[in-house]
Write a protein that holds these residues in place. Structure first.
Motif, PDB file in Angstrom:
ATOM      1  N   ALA A  63      58.616 109.562  73.333  1.00  0.00           N
ATOM      2  CA  ALA A  63      59.792 110.420  73.507  1.00  0.00           C
ATOM      3  C   ALA A  63      60.602 109.991  74.725  1.00  0.00           C
ATOM      4  N   TYR A  64      59.914 109.709  75.834  1.00  0.00           N
ATOM      5  CA  TYR A  64      60.619 109.301  77.054  1.00  0.00           C
ATOM      6  C   TYR A  64      61.391 107.997  76.823  1.00  0.00           C
ATOM      7  N   ILE A  65      60.729 107.008  76.247  1.00  0.00           N
ATOM      8  CA  ILE A  65      61.359 105.698  76.056  1.00  0.00           C
ATOM      9  C   ILE A  65      62.554 105.794  75.117  1.00  0.00           C
ATOM     10  N   GLU A  66      62.387 106.480  74.000  1.00  0.00           N
ATOM     11  CA  GLU A  66      63.466 106.546  73.013  1.00  0.00           C
ATOM     12  C   GLU A  66      64.643 107.369  73.514  1.00  0.00           C
ATOM     13  N   ILE A  67      64.374 108.459  74.218  1.00  0.00           N
ATOM     14  CA  ILE A  67      65.468 109.292  74.731  1.00  0.00           C
ATOM     15  C   ILE A  67      66.253 108.533  75.806  1.00  0.00           C
ATOM     16  N   ILE A  68      65.539 107.918  76.750  1.00  0.00           N
ATOM     17  CA  ILE A  68      66.221 107.203  77.833  1.00  0.00           C
ATOM     18  C   ILE A  68      67.012 106.022  77.282  1.00  0.00           C
ATOM     19  N   ARG A  69      66.450 105.290  76.329  1.00  0.00           N
ATOM     20  CA  ARG A  69      67.158 104.133  75.765  1.00  0.00           C
ATOM     21  C   ARG A  69      68.339 104.550  74.917  1.00  0.00           C
ATOM     22  N   GLY A  70      68.371 105.796  74.484  1.00  0.00           N
ATOM     23  CA  GLY A  70      69.479 106.289  73.671  1.00  0.00           C
ATOM     24  C   GLY A  70      70.589 106.924  74.480  1.00  0.00           C
ATOM     25  N   VAL A  71      70.449 106.933  75.808  1.00  0.00           N
ATOM     26  CA  VAL A  71      71.438 107.579  76.687  1.00  0.00           C
ATOM     27  C   VAL A  71      72.056 106.510  77.583  1.00  0.00           C
ATOM     28  N   PRO A  72      73.382 106.524  77.782  1.00  0.00           N
ATOM     29  CA  PRO A  72      74.006 105.540  78.689  1.00  0.00           C
ATOM     30  C   PRO A  72      73.526 105.709  80.127  1.00  0.00           C
ATOM     31  N   LEU A  73      73.541 104.625  80.877  1.00  0.00           N
ATOM     32  CA  LEU A  73      73.118 104.663  82.278  1.00  0.00           C
ATOM     33  C   LEU A  73      73.986 105.604  83.100  1.00  0.00           C
ATOM     34  N   VAL A  74      75.274 105.657  82.800  1.00  0.00           N
ATOM     35  CA  VAL A  74      76.176 106.550  83.544  1.00  0.00           C
ATOM     36  C   VAL A  74      75.715 107.992  83.415  1.00  0.00           C
ATOM     37  N   THR A  75      75.283 108.384  82.213  1.00  0.00           N
ATOM     38  CA  THR A  75      74.806 109.752  81.995  1.00  0.00           C
ATOM     39  C   THR A  75      73.558 110.028  82.821  1.00  0.00           C
ATOM     40  N   VAL A  76      72.657 109.060  82.873  1.00  0.00           N
ATOM     41  CA  VAL A  76      71.435 109.227  83.665  1.00  0.00           C
ATOM     42  C   VAL A  76      71.774 109.372  85.146  1.00  0.00           C
ATOM     43  N   LEU A  77      72.749 108.603  85.629  1.00  0.00           N
ATOM     44  CA  LEU A  77      73.151 108.710  87.036  1.00  0.00           C
ATOM     45  C   LEU A  77      73.732 110.087  87.342  1.00  0.00           C
ATOM     46  N   PHE A  78      74.569 110.597  86.446  1.00  0.00           N
ATOM     47  CA  PHE A  78      75.123 111.938  86.655  1.00  0.00           C
ATOM     48  C   PHE A  78      74.027 112.998  86.616  1.00  0.00           C
ATOM     49  N   MET A  79      73.077 112.849  85.706  1.00  0.00           N
ATOM     50  CA  MET A  79      71.963 113.798  85.628  1.00  0.00           C
ATOM     51  C   MET A  79      71.135 113.750  86.906  1.00  0.00           C
ATOM     52  N   ALA A  80      70.912 112.527  87.436  1.00  0.00           N
ATOM     53  CA  ALA A  80      70.136 112.408  88.670  1.00  0.00           C
ATOM     54  C   ALA A  80      70.869 113.060  89.836  1.00  0.00           C
ATOM     55  N   GLN A  81      72.197 112.949  89.866  1.00  0.00           N
ATOM     56  CA  GLN A  81      72.966 113.536  90.959  1.00  0.00           C
ATOM     57  C   GLN A  81      73.030 115.054  90.862  1.00  0.00           C
ATOM     58  N   LEU A  82      73.106 115.606  89.644  1.00  0.00           N
ATOM     59  CA  LEU A  82      73.350 117.043  89.477  1.00  0.00           C
ATOM     60  C   LEU A  82      72.086 117.856  89.211  1.00  0.00           C
ATOM     61  N   LEU A  83      71.142 117.278  88.455  1.00  0.00           N
ATOM     62  CA  LEU A  83      69.978 118.052  88.029  1.00  0.00           C
ATOM     63  C   LEU A  83      68.770 117.914  88.940  1.00  0.00           C
ATOM     64  N   PRO A 107      68.442 117.992  92.233  1.00  0.00           N
ATOM     65  CA  PRO A 107      68.327 119.049  93.255  1.00  0.00           C
ATOM     66  C   PRO A 107      67.863 120.381  92.683  1.00  0.00           C
ATOM     67  N   LEU A 108      68.221 120.675  91.416  1.00  0.00           N
ATOM     68  CA  LEU A 108      67.793 121.933  90.804  1.00  0.00           C
ATOM     69  C   LEU A 108      66.288 121.943  90.566  1.00  0.00           C
ATOM     70  N   PHE A 109      65.739 120.784  90.149  1.00  0.00           N
ATOM     71  CA  PHE A 109      64.304 120.700  89.911  1.00  0.00           C
ATOM     72  C   PHE A 109      63.512 120.695  91.216  1.00  0.00           C
ATOM     73  N   MET A 110      64.081 120.122  92.264  1.00  0.00           N
ATOM     74  CA  MET A 110      63.360 120.017  93.528  1.00  0.00           C
ATOM     75  C   MET A 110      63.305 121.339  94.281  1.00  0.00           C
ATOM     76  N   GLY A 111      64.230 122.252  93.996  1.00  0.00           N
ATOM     77  CA  GLY A 111      64.222 123.535  94.705  1.00  0.00           C
ATOM     78  C   GLY A 111      65.054 123.485  95.978  1.00  0.00           C
ATOM     79  N   SER A 123      69.151 112.798  99.234  1.00  0.00           N
ATOM     80  CA  SER A 123      70.460 112.200  99.464  1.00  0.00           C
ATOM     81  C   SER A 123      71.003 111.601  98.172  1.00  0.00           C
ATOM     82  N   ASN A 124      72.301 111.357  98.129  1.00  0.00           N
ATOM     83  CA  ASN A 124      72.914 110.762  96.943  1.00  0.00           C
ATOM     84  C   ASN A 124      72.350 109.377  96.647  1.00  0.00           C
ATOM     85  N   VAL A 125      72.035 108.625  97.699  1.00  0.00           N
ATOM     86  CA  VAL A 125      71.474 107.281  97.500  1.00  0.00           C
ATOM     87  C   VAL A 125      70.102 107.369  96.842  1.00  0.00           C
TER      88      VAL A 125
END
Length: 389
Positions: free
Chosen positions: A221-241, A243-247, A253-255
């Motif tokens: 599931a992880y491999i197929e979902i990640i390979r089916g999503v553009p890298l730009v989307t993953v970067l936006f998810m990492a920037q926005l989501l 912090p919500l998971f970390m609490g 930091s953004n980097v």
């Protein structure tokens, strides 16, 4: 029984006659191609040497290399470069072969950059000092046996030590990662992604072939979902989501978010590449390992994985090169890597109309390092083939 024909050596003139002027059609095609290449080369050299205004690079070299990194703390970047040169020199003295080519390439790069006219005296001193340190490291690795333990331990600590030094963790003055930029940020993101995505990709490839249903389906599931999503989307998810998971108690930091996004994305591609290499390993190798009484970890570590990785070296290096080039996408999430800095420079009214010079400089930087990685890949393949034979 057939007798092998002796090889006939062909002189340079004979090779030209055979391959370029073999018949009237090939002769005409050769002359037309040479004429086209002449005019292209003439135009490129004319623009490079006489038309282009390279003062835009001289005026912005520091920001292209390190972004807005604190000027008084840039010595940390130079110390990092010096440490890398010393470790590379020690590895060169111990292993030679492929490492020799890498070390020589870096020395040539340092020497060429060091003689550029718009470089400061301090920068020249650091660059030529790095060459001297590399040669000292070669002498240490060649003369002293204890260098084998030192250089392995040094490479293991290199990345954590670099990140701590650049950020100022510990006794040094803190330099916020929001100030990191330019080529420094490009190398850091690519390096961290490569170092952490490979072990994660190996675990995912093993998980996809696991007999445990939960582990296998999670990996698939992880491999197929990640390979089916553009890298730009993953970067936006990492920037926005993230912090919500970390609490609220943990801040990233953004980097660091970009590094995590790149690592999670590329781990899926590394996993599929390694899985393909594992499928190429003959079934008899698995059976031989089981016949020797090796457990699962020993079988994968000593028998299967070395053969799998050897067969997919070109694909893995292709992923590494792709990671290095894809770092330019971090400009979308407000990080100023080399490409982001270049776009900011050409938007400056003082340097309007200098787009070509800036983008050519960026292209040359990427080309040099991508060619170096490609050369390392070919050298590694040749070295493994010699050991196999």
């Amino acid at each position: 029984m057939s007798v092998a024909k002796p090889r006939v050596s062909v002189s340079g003139l004979g090779w030209i006659r055979k391959n370029l002027f073999d018949g009237w059609f090939n002769s005409v095609l050769t002359l037309v191609s040479a004429l086209i290449l002449f005019f292209i080369a003439k135009g490129i050299l004319g623009w490079t040497l006489f038309t282009a205004k390279w003062d835009v690079i001289a005026a912005n070299l520091r920001i292209l290399m390190v972004g807005q990194y604190t000027a008084s703390e840039i010595w940390r970047v130079w110390v990092t470069l010096a440490l890398m040169a010393l470790l590379l020199g020690i590895s060169w003295g111990i292993r030679k072969g492929l490492i020799t080519q890498i070390a020589v390439c870096f020395m040539i790069i340092f020497a060429i950059v060091g003689v550029m006219p718009f470089l400061t005296a301090t920068s020249r001193l650091w660059l030529f000092g790095a060459i001297v340190l590399m040669l000292i490291g070669y002498w240490i690795g060649h003369k002293f046996h204890f260098a084998k333990k030192i250089h392995m331990f040094g490479w293991l600590l290199f990345f954590p030590l670099v990140l701590m030094m650049l950020s100022g963790a510990g006794v040094l003055k803190n330099v916020s990662s929001t100030l990191w930029g330019g080529f420094l940020l490009t190398v850091l993101i690519a390096g961290v992604t490569i170092v952490f995505s490979f072990p994660l990709g190996i675990l995912l490839s093993l998980g996809r072939r696991s007999k445990l249903v939960l582990v296998r389906w999670f990996s698939i599931a992880y491999i197929e979902i990640i390979r089916g999503v553009p890298l730009v989307t993953v970067l936006f998810m990492a920037q926005l989501l993230l912090p919500l998971f970390m609490g609220n108690g943990i801040e990233l930091s953004n980097v660091l978010r970009a590094m995590i996004g790149f690592t999670l994305f590329n781990a899926a591609y590394v996993a599929e590449t390694i899985r393909g290499g594992m499928q190429a390993v003959p079934r008899g190798q698995y059976e031989a390992a089981e016949a020797l009484g090796l457990n699962y970890v020993q079988k994968m570590t000593f028998i299967v994985m070395p053969q799998a990785l050897r067969s997919v070296i070109p694909a893995l290096v292709g992923i590494v090169i792709e990671v290095f080039k894809d770092t330019s996408l971090v400009a979308i999430v407000s990080l100023m890597d080399l490409m982001g800095i270049a776009k900011r420079i050409i938007a400056n009214p003082e340097f309007l109309g200098r787009q070509m010079e800036v983008f050519v400089f960026v292209a040359v930087v990427f080309l040099i390092f991508c060619l170096l990685m490609s050369k390392v890949s070919r050298g590694l393949e040749a070295s493994l083939d010699r050991r196999k034979n």
